[in-house]
Design an enzyme around this catalytic site. Structure first.
Site: not given
Ligand code: XIL
Length: 389
Positions: A152, A200, A236, A265, A267
């Site tokens: 990020e 990522n 996401h 990731e 969802d």
């Molecule tokens: C999130 C986790 O799911 C949480 O438990 C934590 O508090 C914060 O991080 N992008 C990412 C992940 O790259 O590492 C993040 O994970 C969600 C968003």
């Protein structure tokens, strides 16, 4: 036909609430047929819960620590490394024949207070960053096959975010664009020349200002011979617009540069009612979104992994992240029962095979090409010189 049988089997299974003949097919089996990694983010504290471990091991062939390999977990005190939680992930993977995707080495968030409040100079931060990346990567050398090296780094407009690593105060490369990212890749590569190194990010799945910036960075890294193996698209999703637009086109342009793409990731957050449940119609919409993304990945030889951020709605970051407004974002319900989205992903994997019976071999060939290039070490000899110098 297998594909139809699967559809009917699943429909029947959902109608009866029992597993049908074809519903016995797991994600892992379906992904194996198309040479795809199918993974989930996981938390080792939950391994003692039988349904959690069993579902994870049965359904997935790849695992990624949700938090256990992040900076706050691995270097809680300056120079003191803590690998217990990460090691538990690796041990679980080894016991169940799964690959481990490492996440992550450098991020502007989830950093320990000693680091964010330490008032270090750029020279000190440079040494801290190098030691961290190399200690963690070396510890997992040969056991973590791929790393999100930097997470990020761009904002939605495609500008570099202001972070401790870039310019607050940064490692001495503030204002020099992606040079600090390149440096992170070089150090990671030195520590494990065989690991596949990824950049990522989120909201860069389709074609937009952020994904344009990432594309430009990868192009530049490839031109310089930097050991980047791929780009992780987080995925996401919480609105239709984001999910739909041009994911396949973005994947294709990245792959053309010679890197892999992974969905890292996924969802799909749904609004929840007073009991914390999603509506049937929302679950059906969610299944469609999962199907489309899974198919875009599964049918594309350059997309080498499809991963979700957790796997059961019992444990997902979404409710906390949305202050309770959204949830039900994953493939398995809170009681581990399959949701319509699971059937949709299985269908997408079967459909990719139906469309192209050679897809497994084609994906393997693509992987071999990318991994061969990385492992041949096309990295420039001046390992610590920032690009352009
Ligand atoms: C999130 C986790 O799911 C949480 O438990 C934590 O508090 C914060 O991080 N992008 C990412 C992940 O790259 O590492 C993040 O994970 C969600 C968003």
């Amino acid at each position: 036909m297998k594909f139809r049988c699967c559809l009917w089997g699943l429909a029947l299974a959902f109608a009866l609430g029992t597993p049908g003949a074809c519903a016995a097919q797991t994600l892992r089996q379906a992904a194996g047929k198309i040479g795809l990694l199918v993974g989930a983010a996981a938390n080792p504290d939950l391994f003692s819960e039988a349904a959690y471990s069993q579902t994870l091991a049965r359904q997935f062939n790849m695992i990624e620590p949700e938090n256990a390999m992040k900076w706050r977990a691995t270097e809680p005190k300056e120079g003191v490394f803590e690998f217990r939680a990460g090691d538990a992930i690796v041990a679980f993977a080894a016991a169940h024949g799964m690959k481990v995707r490492g996440h992550n080495l450098l991020w502007g968030r989830y950093n320990p207070a000693w680091l964010t409040q330490g008032r270090f100079t750029p020279e000190q931060l440079r040494a801290i960053m190098k030691r961290h990346i190399q200690t963690v990567v070396r510890h997992y050398r040969g056991r973590v096959f791929a790393w999100d090296v930097v997470n990020e780094a761009f904002d939605r407009k495609g500008r570099l975010r202001h972070t401790i690593w870039y310019d607050r105060p940064g490692i001495g490369l503030a204002g020099k664009g992606t040079a600090y990212i390149a440096q992170a890749f070089r150090w990671a590569h030195e520590a494990d020349p065989h690991a596949l190194l990824f950049y990522n990010d989120y909201a860069a799945e389709g074609i937009n200002a952020k994904s344009d910036a990432i594309f430009a960075m990868v192009k530049e890294f490839m031109r310089e011979g930097l050991p980047i193996a791929g780009v992780g698209l987080q995925m996401h999703v919480d609105s239709q617009a984001e999910a739909e637009a041009n994911v396949a086109a973005n994947m294709a342009r990245l792959e053309k540069l010679g890197v892999e793409v992974q969905i890292t990731e996924m969802d799909v957050a749904l609004p929840r009612n007073g009991e914390g449940k999603a509506r049937q119609s929302a679950l059906a919409w969610q299944a469609k979104v999962y199907r489309r993304v899974a198919l875009a990945c599964a049918a594309d030889p350059g997309c080498t992994a499809f991963e979700t951020w957790g796997f059961t709605d019992r444990y997902s970051w979404i409710p906390r992240h949305t202050h309770g407004e959204k949830g039900a974002a994953l493939l398995f319900a809170a009681d581990y029962k399959p949701k319509p989205a699971l059937g949709a992903v299985l269908d997408a994997f079967a459909q990719a095979l139906g469309k192209n019976p050679e897809i497994r071999q084609e994906r393997l060939r693509f992987e071999r090409k990318v991994e061969g290039a990385v492992r041949e070490g096309v990295i420039p000899s001046a390992v610590s010189a920032p690009p352009g110098n």
